[in-house]
Enzyme design. Structure first.
Site, short mmCIF file in Angstrom:
data_model
loop_
_atom_site.label_atom_id
_atom_site.label_comp_id
_atom_site.label_asym_id
_atom_site.label_seq_id
_atom_site.Cartn_x
_atom_site.Cartn_y
_atom_site.Cartn_z
N HIS A 249 58.78 24.54 -11.79
CA HIS A 249 59.67 24.52 -10.62
C HIS A 249 61.01 23.87 -10.95
O HIS A 249 61.98 24.06 -10.23
CB HIS A 249 59.00 23.80 -9.45
CG HIS A 249 58.75 22.34 -9.70
ND1 HIS A 249 57.76 21.88 -10.53
CD2 HIS A 249 59.39 21.23 -9.25
CE1 HIS A 249 57.79 20.56 -10.56
NE2 HIS A 249 58.77 20.13 -9.80
N HIS B 216 52.49 9.70 -24.47
CA HIS B 216 51.11 9.93 -24.03
C HIS B 216 50.29 10.41 -25.22
O HIS B 216 50.78 11.15 -26.06
CB HIS B 216 51.14 11.01 -22.93
CG HIS B 216 49.88 11.80 -22.83
ND1 HIS B 216 49.76 13.06 -23.40
CD2 HIS B 216 48.69 11.51 -22.26
CE1 HIS B 216 48.54 13.51 -23.16
NE2 HIS B 216 47.86 12.61 -22.48
N ASN C 232 37.46 7.90 -12.74
CA ASN C 232 37.94 6.62 -12.25
C ASN C 232 39.39 6.77 -11.78
O ASN C 232 40.29 6.94 -12.59
CB ASN C 232 37.82 5.60 -13.38
CG ASN C 232 38.26 4.22 -12.93
OD1 ASN C 232 39.38 4.03 -12.49
ND2 ASN C 232 37.37 3.26 -13.03
N ASN D 179 45.97 11.42 -26.15
CA ASN D 179 44.61 11.54 -25.63
C ASN D 179 43.80 12.30 -26.66
O ASN D 179 44.26 13.31 -27.18
CB ASN D 179 44.67 12.29 -24.28
CG ASN D 179 43.30 12.75 -23.81
OD1 ASN D 179 42.99 13.93 -23.84
ND2 ASN D 179 42.50 11.81 -23.37
N GLY E 7 35.02 13.05 -9.90
CA GLY E 7 34.50 11.69 -9.79
C GLY E 7 34.90 10.78 -10.91
O GLY E 7 34.17 9.86 -11.28
N SER F 253 42.44 7.63 -23.90
CA SER F 253 43.72 8.16 -23.41
C SER F 253 44.70 7.01 -23.24
O SER F 253 44.31 5.88 -22.92
CB SER F 253 43.54 8.91 -22.10
OG SER F 253 43.26 8.01 -21.06
#
Lengths: 291, 291
Positions: free
Chosen positions: A191, A123, A276, A125, A274, A109
């Site tokens: 929103h 971005h 990183n 990934n 869990g 990513s």
């Protein structure tokens, strides 16, 4: 079983190689930056290996690579290969995890925040997931900072979409329209009633029934991004910017942070399973404003 | 029924008065700022009235007040009085809304981001909610920006807790320990393993069975905050700060934004129930960094 292990190994090798290729491309741009950047040294990535879990069972881990450079004010390119069991909360949401919660996930990513407001942030990934099922997911999207760059017919936007389209069209003419639409729907701030950027492609639970084809497609998405995004940055990075441009960039980054913390599934999922924390939240912009 | 309407009116008048008192106190500090601020004019709040909903049925609304000042880089003090019906999604989560989804909610909320890293930021909110049940909620918490101010035994922290404790102890000696603990638990970033600030009090679904007492308590929480917080700002606002102090403040504000977008129930609830987006997200810091 051997075939599955071979596929995991092949995918893992590719994602790790892709990380290295992105790092090399971005460091090259750091070296090639023009006189606007002469007061700063070319940036270099810092790599940090990490392990998932309790340190007792082998749950895999990854290699974070983060650069605070001159062209790239902040850019993270992270590889991870993790395995474990989904918690009760997630078993029902994840394909193939209802009866057997074990999973393997591997991917790369990338989140790039450029210093120059003229140069787009972006971005990318791509990942492969294995439960009792197997699929690929990923995508790439472009996030121009200035409103005059955020038009559908802007050259940068067109070039980015063309690259993503070519990567898709080589495999199936239906994929690009589908994954472009998914990207527009996913990277949207309800929103605010506004998109995060100008889009690209987004796909998940991708399994055409032909693993070789899907893996080749995954690689081509990475290669297409690697070909187009550094080109767009090089095209814009030496254009002088004004205080107003910087202010607009910081405002746009505030919206980017809002999106990632309120809606991004990778972020909320990663924080709950869990992942990183440092790698996950390295997507947040180096400096941002809210009006 | 008359009694309930009278109570709504009394509460609404109080929350509106509290908004005016906070505005006056903060504008006074803008006027009293010392030579550190001489290049900037004293800030003044801008008020903006808004209506909730479709503009057809009367669903109430509020008055946002936002100041971008010199002592307060950004501070919002918002009053709202809204009514409507909870969506299916929320009916099961809200006491007394299972069978009758109608609600009335009124309150005042305040988020202050100071310019001087020595001066603490802070949040305060008190509200009354009516469904088929009735309760109060709210609290106040202190958010010092510099780690050397974030110790439990720091004078500012002690003074803030003492003020909140006095407001509680006048009614019930069990309330302060209970609401202080709730605050510590609520304003906590699990993914960082760290508290948002140094705490204060947090309470919800508060109904002792004695409305007069609970309303008086609500008012006293507001008055206690009004007495202590401007005092702490005045104590610190004229201390010169360094570049390092500013950097630490911007880093701390990044964590504050993370908390509000990832965990704050008022934020996520407000965005999902047609609240005023501008007012809700005015809590986000004016400028923030992520490492």
């Amino acid at each position: 079983m051997d075939e599955l292990e071979n596929r995991k190994t092949a995918a893992s090798n590719w994602f790790s190689d892709a990380q290295a290729s992105f790092i090399a491309a971005f460091e090259r741009l750091e070296d090639e930056a023009g006189p606007l950047y002469q007061d700063m040294p070319p940036g270099r990535f810092e790599r940090k290996a990490w392990k998932r879990g309790d340190g007792i069972s082998d749950q895999g881990g990854g290699v974070m690579a983060l650069m605070r450079g001159r062209v790239f004010e902040k850019v993270g390119v992270h590889f991870s290969e993790v395995r474990g069991e989904f918690s009760e909360e997630f078993r029902k949401q994840i394909p193939g995890a209802e009866d057997d919660p074990r999973f393997w996930a591997c991917g790369v990513s990338l989140i790039a925040h450029t210093r120059n407001p003229h140069a787009p942030s972006a971005h990318m990934n791509t990942r492969m997931i294995v439960t009792t099922k197997l699929w690929f997911g990923g995508g790439g999207d472009l996030n121009p900072m200035l409103s005059r760059y955020r038009a559908d017919d802007h050259a940068d936007t067109r070039d980015f979409h063309a690259a993503m389209k070519a990567a898709c069209d080589a495999y199936d003419p239906e994929w690009h329209p589908k994954y472009k639409k998914w990207c527009d729907e996913y990277f949207f701030l309800p929103h605010r009633g506004e998109p995060r950027g100008v889009g690209g492609i987004f796909y998940d639970r991708h399994n055409s029934g032909d693993w070789e084809k899907d893996f080749a497609f995954t690689q081509d998405v990475g290669k297409a991004f690697l070909a187009v995004y550094p080109t767009l940055v090089a095209r814009r990075m030496n254009i002088p910017w004004t205080e107003e441009d910087r202010a607009e960039q910081l405002f746009r980054r505030g919206r980017y942070a809002e999106y990632n913390l309120l809606y991004d599934r990778g972020t909320t999922f990663g924080l709950k399973t869990g992942g990183n924390v440092e790698a996950i939240l390295s997507s947040l912009p180096p400096l941002a404003t809210w009006e």
